[in-house]
Scaffold this active site. Structure first.
Site, mmCIF file in Angstrom:
data_model
loop_
_atom_site.group_PDB
_atom_site.id
_atom_site.type_symbol
_atom_site.label_atom_id
_atom_site.label_comp_id
_atom_site.label_asym_id
_atom_site.label_seq_id
_atom_site.Cartn_x
_atom_site.Cartn_y
_atom_site.Cartn_z
ATOM 1 N N ASP A 199 0.868 -1.189 0.000
ATOM 2 C CA ASP A 199 0.000 0.000 0.000
ATOM 3 C C ASP A 199 0.901 1.235 0.000
ATOM 4 O O ASP A 199 2.126 1.114 -0.112
ATOM 5 C CB ASP A 199 -0.977 -0.007 1.194
ATOM 6 N N HIS A 273 -2.985 3.352 -4.404
ATOM 7 C CA HIS A 273 -2.407 2.779 -3.174
ATOM 8 C C HIS A 273 -1.047 2.133 -3.439
ATOM 9 O O HIS A 273 -0.764 1.034 -2.949
ATOM 10 C CB HIS A 273 -3.369 1.764 -2.548
ATOM 11 N N GLU A 337 -9.854 3.031 -5.182
ATOM 12 C CA GLU A 337 -9.414 4.373 -4.789
ATOM 13 C C GLU A 337 -8.189 4.858 -5.568
ATOM 14 O O GLU A 337 -7.135 5.113 -4.994
ATOM 15 C CB GLU A 337 -9.131 4.389 -3.275
HETATM 16 C C1 ACM Z 1 -11.019 -0.325 0.580
HETATM 17 O O1 ACM Z 1 -11.477 -0.323 1.738
HETATM 18 N N1 ACM Z 1 -10.445 0.763 0.096
HETATM 19 C C2 ACM Z 1 -11.089 -1.502 -0.253
#
Ligand code: ACM
Length: 628
Positions: A199, A273, A337
């Site tokens: 991440d 991420h 995201e």
């Molecule tokens: C997530 O909680 N962004 C998958």
């Protein structure tokens, strides 16, 4: 006051010493509740002399049981049935059969307990799950001895995918912890471990071809203190943070999981991420000349992977190592995201959109995911992605993990994708708080109490029967922005994992929250405690944070955990072991126009404490008290 009002916090009375023995439990303590349990009279007495007969001594599940038996001090060793046929009727024995006549559904088992013999039949994973049930029933206060009620249990799972996730990027958890996590998953028949390995805040897996991913990407200079949401302070802990798994450690974990019939699903996040990867290899970004660093804060960053040649080359090499380390069918590629700011500002991306005749940046994300999907499909792997991967089109064999509520999962199932339900709105985000009490530890926000998870049904009613078949399972997620220690991770996990297990395994018709929480969870918590897990101690049953109105109150409470004690105060002080021990219903009379704060705390046999509850008992406030 001319009259007396009784308000019952709970309307029934229990003899607290023997409540567990007295109450009828249709599932004889087993979590998740089996498909069917027929209880018979009598008991089987398991002793260190009990013989264990097996027809497949080298079976993986049998080997697991052998280990358990050795540690628990039961059993007279294992005997291969084929060599001692005439002994199959031996009394005081457990017979474990992989060859049997009855038809047992996939991953199912049958367990018959009579007063002189236990017979467990199952194959592969089914046998392993039968062994987990047997171990739960063998659970006993006195090491080496147990009394099992005679019963016939028939069981098999509702869903094929029963997952638990762990984010090791925001905070790192070592190999021993991961094994402990897998142990508790296996005990409750969960079978997929979703390992969130990368991440913005850390890259946690050694990749031989790209050493900087861990040399640079596994380290951050410091970590934000407190909840980042609404906290724009510059308070950081000024402490470097690091950690990653070597490939040897990864192999060890994968093997450990496999022995427990758990498949590890690695997640390599892309294209969002991914800041830890970009900080290690800036050529993976659209703007490589900007200095990047591994994120020290939480949230979503606009620094994302660029769909350029360098990125594909590195990702394909990374995934090639991933595929060789993780034999399971699924690789999770993230996909959630991903802000498009960097792609909008990139001449390269804009040209790619034109060349590939893509709709826009969302189309580009879809194009990117499809390239990765092709690479993995060619290596016999199926991709899983968060529900954003659906936006802009996707090859049909991709599995969608529905996290932003159920809408993504519903849309995906309607398009014939397999779906794993893990909606944050369904209680399946275990980084959310377990109660509304300010005594809960720091969490990301959100509210996921035990009952909410238990009440969640993974199959949306919006789907027709054919589409419902695409719901292959359910998963809970443990994101760790605010979970820096093993103890807190376990606290956030337990007992919620038990509710997850029940919705993932048990038939919907077997759900019974009162039985689950007040009888079965109450029996399992001391066992988890004895195994060294941290967990959330529930508040006394019947003690709610609320205000009740009246003059005389009869307070009836119940221990939420076998062996736990409830202490209470009415003097405004926080209850502790030196205060009143609750042993039987108490009567509290409140003077007119006064309020008494009845506080309770549950303390486990090993001294773990629940939140303190406040029940305000008020006399003279309710409007119908006309004589005030
Ligand atoms: C997530 O909680 N962004 C998958």
């Amino acid at each position: 006051m001319k009259y007396v009002k009784y308000f019952f916090l709970i309307l029934f009375f229990f003899n607290c010493i023997s409540i567990y023995a007295q109450s009828y439990d249709p599932y004889i303590g087993i979590i998740p509740a089996p498909v069917s349990v027929k209880q018979n009279t009598g008991v089987f007495k398991l002793t260190p002399e009990t013989f264990i007969l097996v027809d497949a001594p080298d079976d993986k599940a049998v080997l697991f049981f052998k280990e358990y038996i050795k540690k628990a001090g039961y059993g007279n060793g294992f005997t291969d049935i084929s060599n001692i046929d005439k002994k199959t009727g031996l009394t005081n024995s457990i017979k474990i059969l992989t060859n049997f006549k009855s038809t047992i559904p996939n991953d199912g088992y049958e367990l018959t307990i009579t007063d002189n013999q236990i017979t467990l039949s199952g194959k592969g994973a089914g046998l392993f799950y039968g062994i987990q049930t047997l171990i739960q029933l063998m659970d006993s206060k006195k090491a080496g001895y147990a009394t099992l009620q005679c019963a016939v249990i028939k069981d098999n799972p509702r869903f094929a995918y029963r997952g638990m996730h762990l984010d090791v990027a925001r905070h790192f958890f070592d190999v021993n912890f991961i094994k402990k996590y897998l142990d508790v998953m296996a005990a409750y028949k969960l079978n997929y471990f979703h390992w969130h390995l990368t991440d913005d805040q850390g890259w946690r897996i050694e990749i031989k071809k790209y050493p900087k991913l861990t040399e640079i990407g596994s380290k951050r200079a410091q970590t934000k203190v407190g909840n980042a949401i609404g906290n724009d302070s510059d308070l950081y802990d000024n402490t470097p943070y690091s950690g990653f798994y070597t490939q040897e450690e990864i192999k060890d974990i994968v093997e450990y999981a496999d022995k427990r019939y758990i498949t590890v699903v690695p997640e390599i996040e892309m294209p969002g991420h991914s800041l830890a990867a970009i900080a290690s290899y800036p050529e993976m970004s659209c703007h490589p000349n900007i200095p990047y660093k591994v994120s020290e804060n939480w949230g979503v960053t606009t620094d994302v992977l660029c769909p350029n040649d360098a990125t594909y080359r590195i990702l394909q090499d990374v995934l090639s190592e991933i595929v060789s380390l993780f034999p399971g069918k699924y690789v999770h590629i993230g996909g959630d995201e991903c802000p498009k700011d960097a792609w909008r500002a990139s001449e390269f991306c804009q040209q790619l959109i034109r060349d590939q005749r893509l709709r826009d940046e969302n189309g580009l994300q879809s194009y990117f995911i499809q390239q990765i999907q092709k690479y993995l499909n060619a290596r016999s792997r199926t991709i899983i992605g968060w529900d954003e991967i659906l936006e802009g089109g996707l090859a049909s064999n991709a599995v969608v993990m529905s996290w932003r509520g159920e809408a993504g999962g519903i849309a995906a199932a309607q398009l014939n994708h397999d779906v794993i339900m893990t909606p944050n709105s369904g209680g399946l985000y275990f980084d959310h708080s377990q109660s509304k009490s300010p005594q809960e530890p720091l969490s990301i926000g959100g509210y996921s109490p035990l009952w909410k998870i238990y009440n969640y049904d993974p199959v949306p009613v919006a789907l027709n029967a054919e589409q419902q078949k695409h719901i292959i399972g359910v998963q809970a997620n443990l994101w760790t922005e605010y979970i820096a220690t093993n103890a807190k991770a376990e606290y956030m996990l337990l007992p919620r994992l038990l509710a997850l297990a029940e919705i993932a395994w048990s038939p919907k018709g077997n759900k019974d929250y009162i039985n689950f929480s007040e009888q079965r969870v109450a029996r399992h918590l001391p066992r988890l405690d004895a195994q060294g897990y941290d967990y959330r101690v529930p508040e006394a049953i019947g003690a709610d944070d609320t205000t009740l109105y009246g003059e005389t109150f009869k307070v009836v409470l119940k221990e939420p955990m076998q062996g736990a004690k409830i202490y209470y105060t009415i003097d405004g002080y926080t209850p502790r072991e030196t205060d009143f021990l609750y042993t039987k219903p108490i009567t509290v009379t409140v003077p007119k126009k006064k309020r008494i704060d009845l506080q309770t705390v549950t303390i486990s046999p090993t001294g773990k404490r629940s939140n303190v509850t406040h029940t305000y008992l008020e006399n003279g406030v309710m409007p119908d008290f006309g004589d005030k």
